[in-house]
Structures are given as C-alpha cells and as structure tokens.
Design a protein around this motif. Structure first.
Motif, PDB file in Angstrom:
ATOM      1  N   ASP A 450      52.846  38.173  29.714  1.00 10.82           N
ATOM      2  CA  ASP A 450      51.822  38.977  30.371  1.00 10.82           C
ATOM      3  C   ASP A 450      51.715  38.645  31.852  1.00 10.82           C
ATOM      4  O   ASP A 450      52.151  39.457  32.666  1.00 10.82           O
ATOM      5  CB  ASP A 450      50.487  38.829  29.637  1.00 10.82           C
ATOM      6  CG  ASP A 450      49.445  39.757  30.226  1.00 10.82           C
ATOM      7  OD1 ASP A 450      48.385  39.888  29.635  1.00 10.82           O
ATOM      8  OD2 ASP A 450      49.714  40.367  31.281  1.00 10.82           O
ATOM      9  N   PRO A 451      51.220  37.506  32.295  1.00  9.79           N
ATOM     10  CA  PRO A 451      51.517  37.293  33.711  1.00  9.79           C
ATOM     11  C   PRO A 451      52.930  36.744  33.778  1.00  9.79           C
ATOM     12  O   PRO A 451      53.363  35.997  32.908  1.00  9.79           O
ATOM     13  CB  PRO A 451      50.494  36.236  34.146  1.00  9.79           C
ATOM     14  CG  PRO A 451      49.824  35.750  32.937  1.00  9.79           C
ATOM     15  CD  PRO A 451      50.415  36.422  31.741  1.00  9.79           C
ATOM     16  N   THR A 474      50.912  39.083  37.895  1.00 11.38           N
ATOM     17  CA  THR A 474      50.970  40.131  36.879  1.00 11.38           C
ATOM     18  C   THR A 474      51.783  41.287  37.412  1.00 11.38           C
ATOM     19  O   THR A 474      51.637  41.661  38.578  1.00 11.38           O
ATOM     20  CB  THR A 474      49.549  40.604  36.546  1.00 11.38           C
ATOM     21  OG1 THR A 474      48.732  39.460  36.388  1.00 11.38           O
ATOM     22  CG2 THR A 474      49.532  41.415  35.288  1.00 11.38           C
ATOM     23  N   SER A 522      45.872  30.960  32.207  1.00 11.62           N
ATOM     24  CA  SER A 522      44.563  31.499  31.825  1.00 11.62           C
ATOM     25  C   SER A 522      43.663  31.601  33.057  1.00 11.62           C
ATOM     26  O   SER A 522      42.936  32.586  33.234  1.00 11.62           O
ATOM     27  CB  SER A 522      43.927  30.632  30.748  1.00 11.62           C
ATOM     28  OG  SER A 522      43.343  29.499  31.312  1.00 11.62           O
ATOM     29  N   HIS A 524      44.711  32.100  36.021  1.00  2.37           N
ATOM     30  CA  HIS A 524      45.203  33.236  36.798  1.00  2.37           C
ATOM     31  C   HIS A 524      44.641  34.532  36.263  1.00  2.37           C
ATOM     32  O   HIS A 524      44.198  35.404  37.019  1.00  2.37           O
ATOM     33  CB  HIS A 524      46.730  33.265  36.765  1.00  2.37           C
ATOM     34  CG  HIS A 524      47.307  34.559  37.232  1.00  2.37           C
ATOM     35  ND1 HIS A 524      47.474  34.858  38.555  1.00  2.37           N
ATOM     36  CD2 HIS A 524      47.720  35.651  36.543  1.00  2.37           C
ATOM     37  CE1 HIS A 524      47.972  36.065  38.674  1.00  2.37           C
ATOM     38  NE2 HIS A 524      48.142  36.576  37.475  1.00  2.37           N
ATOM     39  N   ASN A 525      44.658  34.670  34.955  1.00  2.69           N
ATOM     40  CA  ASN A 525      44.137  35.911  34.360  1.00  2.69           C
ATOM     41  C   ASN A 525      42.713  36.156  34.787  1.00  2.69           C
ATOM     42  O   ASN A 525      42.337  37.257  35.190  1.00  2.69           O
ATOM     43  CB  ASN A 525      44.205  35.825  32.819  1.00  2.69           C
ATOM     44  CG  ASN A 525      45.564  36.235  32.319  1.00  2.69           C
ATOM     45  OD1 ASN A 525      46.288  36.939  33.001  1.00  2.69           O
ATOM     46  ND2 ASN A 525      45.906  35.804  31.125  1.00  2.69           N
ATOM     47  N   ALA A 529      41.327  39.036  37.210  1.00  6.17           N
ATOM     48  CA  ALA A 529      40.351  40.017  36.731  1.00  6.17           C
ATOM     49  C   ALA A 529      39.196  40.128  37.729  1.00  6.17           C
ATOM     50  O   ALA A 529      38.712  41.228  38.021  1.00  6.17           O
ATOM     51  CB  ALA A 529      39.830  39.602  35.351  1.00  6.17           C
ATOM     52  N   CYS A 588      38.905  33.514  29.285  1.00  9.87           N
ATOM     53  CA  CYS A 588      40.330  33.187  29.096  1.00  9.87           C
ATOM     54  C   CYS A 588      40.450  31.726  28.758  1.00  9.87           C
ATOM     55  O   CYS A 588      39.771  30.895  29.337  1.00  9.87           O
ATOM     56  CB  CYS A 588      41.106  33.412  30.393  1.00  9.87           C
ATOM     57  SG  CYS A 588      41.011  35.084  30.976  1.00  9.87           S
ATOM     58  N   VAL A 595      42.545  35.832  25.348  1.00 15.23           N
ATOM     59  CA  VAL A 595      41.631  36.657  26.129  1.00 15.23           C
ATOM     60  C   VAL A 595      40.571  37.217  25.200  1.00 15.23           C
ATOM     61  O   VAL A 595      40.875  37.694  24.113  1.00 15.23           O
ATOM     62  CB  VAL A 595      42.411  37.821  26.780  1.00 15.23           C
ATOM     63  CG1 VAL A 595      41.500  38.913  27.208  1.00 15.23           C
ATOM     64  CG2 VAL A 595      43.209  37.306  27.953  1.00 15.23           C
ATOM     65  N   ASN A 637      49.527  45.491  30.408  1.00 13.82           N
ATOM     66  CA  ASN A 637      49.263  44.061  30.357  1.00 13.82           C
ATOM     67  C   ASN A 637      47.772  43.845  30.567  1.00 13.82           C
ATOM     68  O   ASN A 637      47.002  44.811  30.656  1.00 13.82           O
ATOM     69  CB  ASN A 637      50.081  43.314  31.424  1.00 13.82           C
ATOM     70  CG  ASN A 637      49.979  43.949  32.780  1.00 13.82           C
ATOM     71  OD1 ASN A 637      48.910  44.411  33.177  1.00 13.82           O
ATOM     72  ND2 ASN A 637      51.093  44.021  33.501  1.00 13.82           N
ATOM     73  N   PHE A 638      47.387  42.624  30.635  1.00 10.19           N
ATOM     74  CA  PHE A 638      45.959  42.292  30.665  1.00 10.19           C
ATOM     75  C   PHE A 638      45.263  42.994  31.827  1.00 10.19           C
ATOM     76  O   PHE A 638      44.218  43.620  31.658  1.00 10.19           O
ATOM     77  CB  PHE A 638      45.817  40.767  30.779  1.00 10.19           C
ATOM     78  CG  PHE A 638      44.433  40.310  31.085  1.00 10.19           C
ATOM     79  CD1 PHE A 638      44.119  39.757  32.315  1.00 10.19           C
ATOM     80  CD2 PHE A 638      43.419  40.446  30.151  1.00 10.19           C
ATOM     81  CE1 PHE A 638      42.840  39.328  32.594  1.00 10.19           C
ATOM     82  CE2 PHE A 638      42.138  40.028  30.428  1.00 10.19           C
ATOM     83  CZ  PHE A 638      41.837  39.477  31.657  1.00 10.19           C
ATOM     84  N   LEU A 639      45.821  42.923  32.983  1.00 12.31           N
ATOM     85  CA  LEU A 639      45.140  43.511  34.137  1.00 12.31           C
ATOM     86  C   LEU A 639      45.107  45.021  34.045  1.00 12.31           C
ATOM     87  O   LEU A 639      44.145  45.659  34.452  1.00 12.31           O
ATOM     88  CB  LEU A 639      45.829  43.074  35.432  1.00 12.31           C
ATOM     89  CG  LEU A 639      45.395  41.705  35.927  1.00 12.31           C
ATOM     90  CD1 LEU A 639      45.976  41.446  37.289  1.00 12.31           C
ATOM     91  CD2 LEU A 639      43.896  41.588  36.000  1.00 12.31           C
TER      92      LEU A 639
END
Lengths: 657, 213
Positions: A450-451, A474, A522, A524-525, A529, A588, A595, A637-639
């Motif tokens: 993901d990232p 990401t 985590s 970074h996520n 966000a 995260c 997540v 992906n997450f973002l």
C-alpha cells in the motif's frame, strides 16, 4: 619593468602672448600663410653659392672660385633688390623640378624612355664557389645522418638476432630486469620474498638460478595446437615449500550453507596448477604468491591464538574459523597445491558459489591483501622525525606523552592497535549485516504494497559502515506526504535516523528492523491522511502519534520489548469536514489491524424521540462513531480510499449508511 | 589535554606500638574493608643534584630535584629550587639519560641520596588511594598517603568529599583544611605537576626530619 607613469602631451601650438590679470591667457594668433612662408624663408641661408652640388672635393675650390665669380658678378650688377639671388635659386630649383617631372612622365609613358635597372656583371666564379660549398655542406650532413641510420640498423638487427637467440646471458638479463639477483660464490641467488618492503616472515624466499644442460627436452606446449616452446637456457630452482600454487579463500558460512566467499589470488596468475616445467617467470610469480599467502595465513593464525575474544577462534591446520554472529562463521584458509600431479587425489578445495553472491569477493579479498601490505608498510616507514639518540617510530601523540605527563591509562590506549584478524572480522560482520538489512527491507517492500517503500543505498561506503535512505510514499499521492528515514549499517548494529530527529539504535536482529519499518509505515499512513485532509479542506481536530519506532526506544533488547510496545505504537487522528457535520477518525498501527476508520455524522440518522429526549433538535448533537468496512471500500490504496471517503462525506449529500 | 583528577597528600603518623610495616598493614585492612581493591604497585622517587660552584658564583647554590612517578610512566619531572621561582619541568624519560652528561654542572651529592615512596595502589570507584612507605637509602622514614579523586580537577569543588573519604579510613589525623600548597590554587585546574610538587615538599620534610634527629 614598471616605472613611474609619464604622460605625454603636445605643448600648446601657439605661444602665450600675454596673461591678463584675471588669468586668461592670450595666445599669439597663429601665423597666416604669408607670415609662415616668410618665417621659413628666413631660415634658408641665402649666402651660399650654387656650386655646392658638384661634390665635396670640388666644393671648397669651386666655392672659392664661385665666390670670386659671384663677387665679380655682384660688383658688376649692383643688385637693386636683395632677393635677386633668392629668386635665382628658386628659379633654378623650379627648372630642376620641371625637368624631373618631365622625365618621370616620359618614363611612365614608356614610348620614348624606359626605366631599367642597372645590370650587374654575373659573378660566375662566385657561383661555382657557392655551389661547391653547398655541396660540401650537404655531403657532411648526409654523412652524419647515414652514420646514425647505420647504427640504428645494426642495433635493430642485433635485437632481432637476440630475440631468437636463447643463450644464457640474454635470458639472465631478462631475469635481472624483473627479479633481484646476486652472486654468492659460484651461484646466482635470487630473492622473491617481501623482506625488502617490510615483511618479517621467517620463510626465506631465495631461489637459485642455474644454467641448463645442453639437449634439454623441449617444454610441453602451453596449449594444444601451439608449437612446442624451445627449452629455456636457465633453470630456476624454487624452494620446495613454495612450489605449486596457492590461494586464500574467505567464506562466510551460515551453519552449512555459504553466504559469500572470496578467493585471494595474485593478479596475473591462474588458479590452475602450475606444471613443473613452465617458464621461469610464471614459476617465480606463483612462488611469490605462495609466500604471500603463507605469510597472511600465518599472521592470521598467530593473532587468532593470541587474541582472547568471548567466543574463541578455531585454528585447524591451515584454516581459521571465527564466529561473527550467532550461527554465522567466517572461514579463512590457505589452499596450496604443492604437487600438481597428485592434486586430484588431494583434499578437495571448497566450492566457490556462483551467482549474485559472487560479487562480494573482491571486497574481502582486497581487504585482506591490503591489510597485510599496510602491515608491511608500517614496518618499514616510521613517523618522522628519525632521531639518532631516541626511539624511532613513535607517533606524535606518544612523543608528547612524556612532556605532557600522560597517565598510564592514556598510554595504554595509545598502544592498542587493531590486528589483521580483528579488522577482517569487523568487515565480514558489516558485509553480513548489510546483506541482511537489504534483504529485510526488500522483503518488507514486497509484503507491503500500500505505501510503496523505495530504498536508495549510498554508493560510497566504508568497509565498516554503509548508509541507506528509505522513502515511504503512496502511489499517486507522493506530493501529499512522503516519509523518509536513514539507516546507517554499522558492524553489529543499525542506526535509524528519522526526519523528526529521533535516532534509534537497533541490534543485528532483523525482526527489530522489520518492526521499525512497520511503525514508520503506519505513521506514514496517518500523516498522509492528515495532509490529504488538509488539502481537501478538512480540519484536523486531534491527533496522537505513537512512537513510530518501537516500544521503549528500541535498543538491543530483543523482540520481546518490541511486541509489548505494540499497543503504544498505534497512532490516530480525528478529522472534521469543512461543513462541520462529519467526523472521521483514523487509527493506524503496525501490528494487528493496520487501518481502522470510523465516521460520525452530525444530524443523527437514528434519532427517535424518546420519553426523556423529546425534541428533534437533539439530533444535531452528532452520532456515534461507526466503523467502516475498509476492505469493501472503493479505492486503489489507503489514501485513495480516504480521499473518496472524504469527498463523499463533504459533499453533504453522502449517504454512508 | 590531560585530565588527571585531584590528589592530596598526607603524612600518616605511626600508630603507637606498631612499626611502619605493621601500620601499613592496618591501613591496608581498613581500606580493603571499605571495598577497595589492589591494582598494583606505585613508586614515586626523587633524586637530588646540586649545582657546581663554577656555575653560580657566590654562595648561592641551586638544587635540582628529579622525580619519577609510575602514574605517569613516560614522564620525568625536574624541579629547580634555590632561586626566586621554582620552575617545574616535565620531560620525556630521555632526561634521565641527559643528566649524567651534565655531571660537570649538577653533581649528585652522596649526602642527600635517593628518597622514595613505594607501596600498593588501591582503586575504589572514582578514588585511587596510594599507601606508600617512605624510605631513604633503605631506612624507613614514614608513611605517605595519597588520595586521588579522578572525576574532578578543581580542588575547591571536591575537597569536602575527599576529606570525608580520607577520614573514613585514616581517622582523625586528617586536617580539615586544604594542604597549604593547594590553598593558593584551590580554584585552578589541578595538574600532575602539582602532585609532584606536593611530593617534593613532603620528601624535603622527611629529609629535614632525619637531620633534626
């Protein structure tokens, strides 16, 4: 050459006539043309007679004669006007000039008169002399040149003869050009050891040079197909312990499998067995290589026995095994094939692994070579000054220790120096740690899609330290947020430096590095966000970042601490929509559920008036947070998912029920 | 460059009824009971040279003391007495080889021979204690106790603690004031030359003691 500057300017043309009282200079007005002419005419000496142009010898006599004639004439004429003689002279001059101009115009016409140069008599006898002298000169030059050419031709012919000539003395000359020889009694002894450059090895590398007998058998051809090589007139006898070929192998073994290996050979010599009757230069090179390898292994063995580390090194025969990490051993040994005919039956050489690990060879091989040569160099070259009446070779700090009253502890520190074995063990450790770190990061990058994790390794490193920069970003949102951190790989530990200034020192266990990477991911996520929310106009209501580096600051504690600190490393934040009607909470964490996103909306959807709360206005108090099924959410992906979620919610009409 | 710490030197009077070595034994027991451990031997010795009359006209004679200390094994200390100032020279061990060549100018007098303080060296945390028995040409003269505190270089800051520590094994013989030599230098950085000068003072005292007897 630079002198004072002098400026040159023309003086004023007109003389100053008068200077008035107020400083104004009144120059004389420039002369008019008639006045100029009168001035020039006044310069002419009109008392001279016309007979001047007849020549110097005739001048005085003619002057006298003319003078008499003139005076006679003048007594007769009684000129009325003093300019008579002037006018006459000018008229004569005018006549001459007219004649000259006529002559010139006629000559230019070229019909009646042509101007021709005065012909000289051809100096015939002179030319002959010139030719003869030139011929002599050329002949002398040609003689010199031809002598030189003759000499060079002779030289070339002799060289050509000598190349094919295989007699003892020319071969000896060639040997002397490469190796150090001296005559002892009737024998010629040579030295192939490194004693001259500082080696203190007990094995002497002397070889003997003898004349070969006549009718010696021809050498076998070096490769099939080539004609046999004629026998060499010199025989070189190398001591028996240096015969054959040898190399040092350096292997890092993990239990049974080989991680990387290196083979130390002398450049230019082949690892193949050297046949007995090969050319002397190859045999001498091989013998020198054997000597170098023996010295190296002897030095390493001696240090292995003298040093007393926690886990002792094992020295078995020609092989030294030392433990660099638990379960990982560094094996260095000497492989010497003394009797090439018996080699197939002798102990098998360790296998050299092919493939991508083969490129680690050169570092360790070169290091061992270089370390021994450094030792030789240190034996020979002492630090300046070289006093005649004091011990030589002390470093500057040691020399200062006396007058500086250094204590015993300080002196002890100065004496300590690193041995060959310690250096190579440090380098081997670093090699292993670097490979492990690279493998750990790559496996993380493979697992976590993901990232994206991108690593850049520095190309300039030291044998005991490397550096790598890890970027986490990401896909599609690399301008939104990017987390970078630096990993310094030392000999037996890693040092991670994060952008916020945290420095974490981690031991060689890869699980700790793995954990650090997960924590950074985590974090970074979460930060991404938050940045994304800000870009979209959402406000960050609260955020709490976990440590992002493992519980308790890492350290050499094993993974136990890392796992126990798992809870502390989760980070979370709460974002509120631009309209204020919606809240999104993101959490995260490195382990467990990576997540978790929950949403709360302001007018409660599920508000029903009850007995206690009757009015409808209470529905604006805001609902409870409800978790979103993140796997079912749309987005790459997450973002991307976060972006879609926030876009949906902020439009106000979003219905996430 | 050199951070050695602060040392203080003190003469320990002999205990009633005990000889020198026995007193040292008592001190050894006391200090090992406190938890110190023996970490080798130490020797501080002093040789004296007198200037030749030809060097300095008149009656003035200068005395050159050459001291060695095993704490600084690479150095030799030389203190010149007799003039207005007392310069201290810290040199390499080659100075010992140089002095016999200067025998014309500075002769070693047989009257005042070599005096030295020799004994055990004890380490306890940041403290180093040296119990030395002073001997001059073989005869015992007294006991010198040197206590070093390695962590501080300014005497004024740590004197109280060092004094308490010394009291714990030396008893009440320890004066509560700084030794006179350090009093004028209590706020300056302490250096190994100061230790050596204190040793020289004590050695001179011991020498005078013999003369008085």
């Amino acid at each position: 050459m630079s002198g004072p500057k002098i400026s040159i300017e023309t003086p004023q043309e007109n003389q100053i006539f008068e200077i008035t009282y107020d400083g104004r200079e009144i120059p004389q007005p420039p002369l008019s043309m008639s006045e100029n002419l009168a001035r020039l005419a006044a310069k002419i000496d009109w008392s001279r007679s016309d007979g001047e142009e007849d020549g110097d010898e005739a001048a005085p006599s003619s002057a006298e004669g003319d003078g008499d004639a003139d005076s006679q004439v003048t007594t007769f004429q009684q000129p009325t006007w003093p300019w008579e003689s002037v006018r006459n002279k000018i008229r004569d001059a005018y006549t001459e000039v007219c004649v000259l101009s006529d002559v010139l115009s006629i000559a230019r016409h070229k019909r009646y008169m042509v101007l021709d140069g005065v012909t000289q008599d051809a100096p015939e006898p002179k030319q002959i002399i010139q030719v003869i002298s030139k011929k002599k000169g050329l002949a002398a030059a040609a003689q010199i040149l031809s002598e030189g050419a003759e000499r060079m031709r002779e030289n070339l012919a002799e060289q050509r003869r000598n190349r094919n000539n295989n007699d003892f003395y020319t071969e000896l000359l060639r040997l002397r050009q490469k190796w150090r020889l001296r005559k002892v009694g009737n024998n010629i002894i040579g030295d192939l050891s490194y004693k001259q450059v500082g080696s203190r090895f007990w094995l002497s590398g002397t070889f003997e040079v003898k004349k070969a007998e006549e009718n010696a058998p021809a050498l076998p051809p070096p490769a099939p197909g080539l004609p046999p090589v004629p026998p060499s007139p010199i025989i070189v006898t190398v001591p028996s312990e240096l015969q054959g070929a040898a190399f040092i192998y350096v292997t890092i073994r993990k239990d049974q499998e080989t991680l990387c290996s290196a083979r130390l050979t002398h450049p230019g010599s082949t690892p193949l067995p050297v046949p007995q009757s090969q050319h002397w230069s190859d045999r001498l090179d091989a013998a020198q290589n054997v000597l170098f390898c023996k010295e190296l292994i002897a030095q390493l063995a001696r240090e292995a026995v003298q040093l007393q580390p926690r886990l002792p090194h094992m020295v078995i025969g020609n092989e030294i095994t030392s433990t660099i990490f638990p379960g990982i051993h560094l094996v260095m040994g000497l492989a010497h094939s003394a009797r090439p005919e018996r080699r197939p039956a002798a102990a098998p050489l360790p296998p050299v692994p092919a493939g991508p690990l083969g490129d680690n060879n050169y570092v360790l091989e070169h290091s061992l070579h270089q370390l021994l040569r450094h030792m030789h160099h240190r034996n020979m070259h002492h630090a300046m000054p070289h006093p005649a009446s004091a011990p030589m070779g002390m470093s500057k700090r040691r020399r200062q220790a006396g007058p500086g009253a250094a204590s015993r502890g300080q002196l002890l520190k100065m004496v300590e120096s690193e041995t060959l074995l310690e250096s190579i063990i440090r380098q081997a450790r670093h090699v292993v740690l670097r490979m492990r770190t690279a493998f750990a990061i790559d496996s993380c990058a493979r697992e976590i899609k993901d990232p994206l994790i991108v690593t850049h390794w520095n190309s300039v490193n030291s044998p005991t330290q490397s550096c790598c920069k890890v970027n986490i970003m990401t896909h599609g949102y690399d301008s939104v947020h990017r987390t970078t951190f630096l990993i310094n790989v030392l000999e037996d530990s890693l040092r991670c430096v994060c952008r916020d200034g945290r420095v974490m020192t981690v031991s060689y266990e890869t699980s700790e590095l793995h954990y650090i990477i997960l924590c950074q991911v985590s974090q970074h996520n979460l930060l991404a966000a938050q940045s994304l929310g800000r870009i979209m106009g959402w406000t960050v209501k609260s955020s709490s970042s976990g440590q992002g580096g493992g519980g308790g600051g890492g350290g050499s504690d094993s993974s136990q601490t890392a796992q126990s600190g798992g809870g502390a490393a989760s980070s979370s934040c709460v974002l509120s929509a631009p309209g204020g009607h919606c809240y999104v909470a993101v959490r995260c964490q490195p382990h467990g559920e990576p997540v978790a996103v929950s949403v709360a909306q302001s007018p409660k959807r599920d508000f029903f008036p009850t007995a206690l709360v009757t009015e409808h206005k209470w529905e604006h108090l805001g609902g409870a947070f409800r978790q979103i099924k993140w796997e079912k959410m749309e987005g790459r992906n997450f973002l991307n998912k976060m972006e879609l979620l926030m876009a949906n919610l902020s439009s106000g009409t979003g219905n996430i029920m | 460059m050199i951070i050695m710490g602060f040392s203080t030197l003190q003469t320990f009077p002999l205990i009633e009824g005990l000889t020198g070595p026995q007193t040292l034994d008592v001190l050894h027991k006391r200090i090992t009971a406190l938890g110190a451990r023996v970490s080798g031997q130490f020797v501080v010795d002093c040789e004296t040279y007198f200037s030749a009359p030809s060097l300095l006209p008149g009656n003035s004679q200068r005395v050159l003391n050459v001291l060695h200390n095993t704490e600084e094994p690479a150095s030799v200390f030389a203190i010149l007495e007799g003039g207005a100032k007392q310069p201290v020279l810290v040199a390499d061990t080659l100075l010992d080889a140089l002095l016999p060549k200067m025998a014309v100018l500075y002769t070693s007098n047989k009257k005042q021979t070599r005096i030295e303080s020799k004994g055990n060296r004890y380490e306890m945390g940041d403290f180093v204690v040296k119990l030395g028995s002073v001997t001059m040409s073989g005869s015992f003269k007294g006991i010198l106790v040197e206590v070093c505190y390695l962590a501080c270089v300014v005497p004024a800051l740590c004197w109280e603690m060092v004094w308490e520590f010394m009291q714990s094994f030396l008893g009440s013989t320890v004066p509560s004031t700084l030794p006179p030599y350090i009093q004028s230098r209590q706020n300056a950085t302490f250096s190994p030359t100061d230790t050596i000068q204190m040793y020289l003072e004590k050695f001179n005292e011991f020498r005078k003691q013999t003369v008085a007897r």
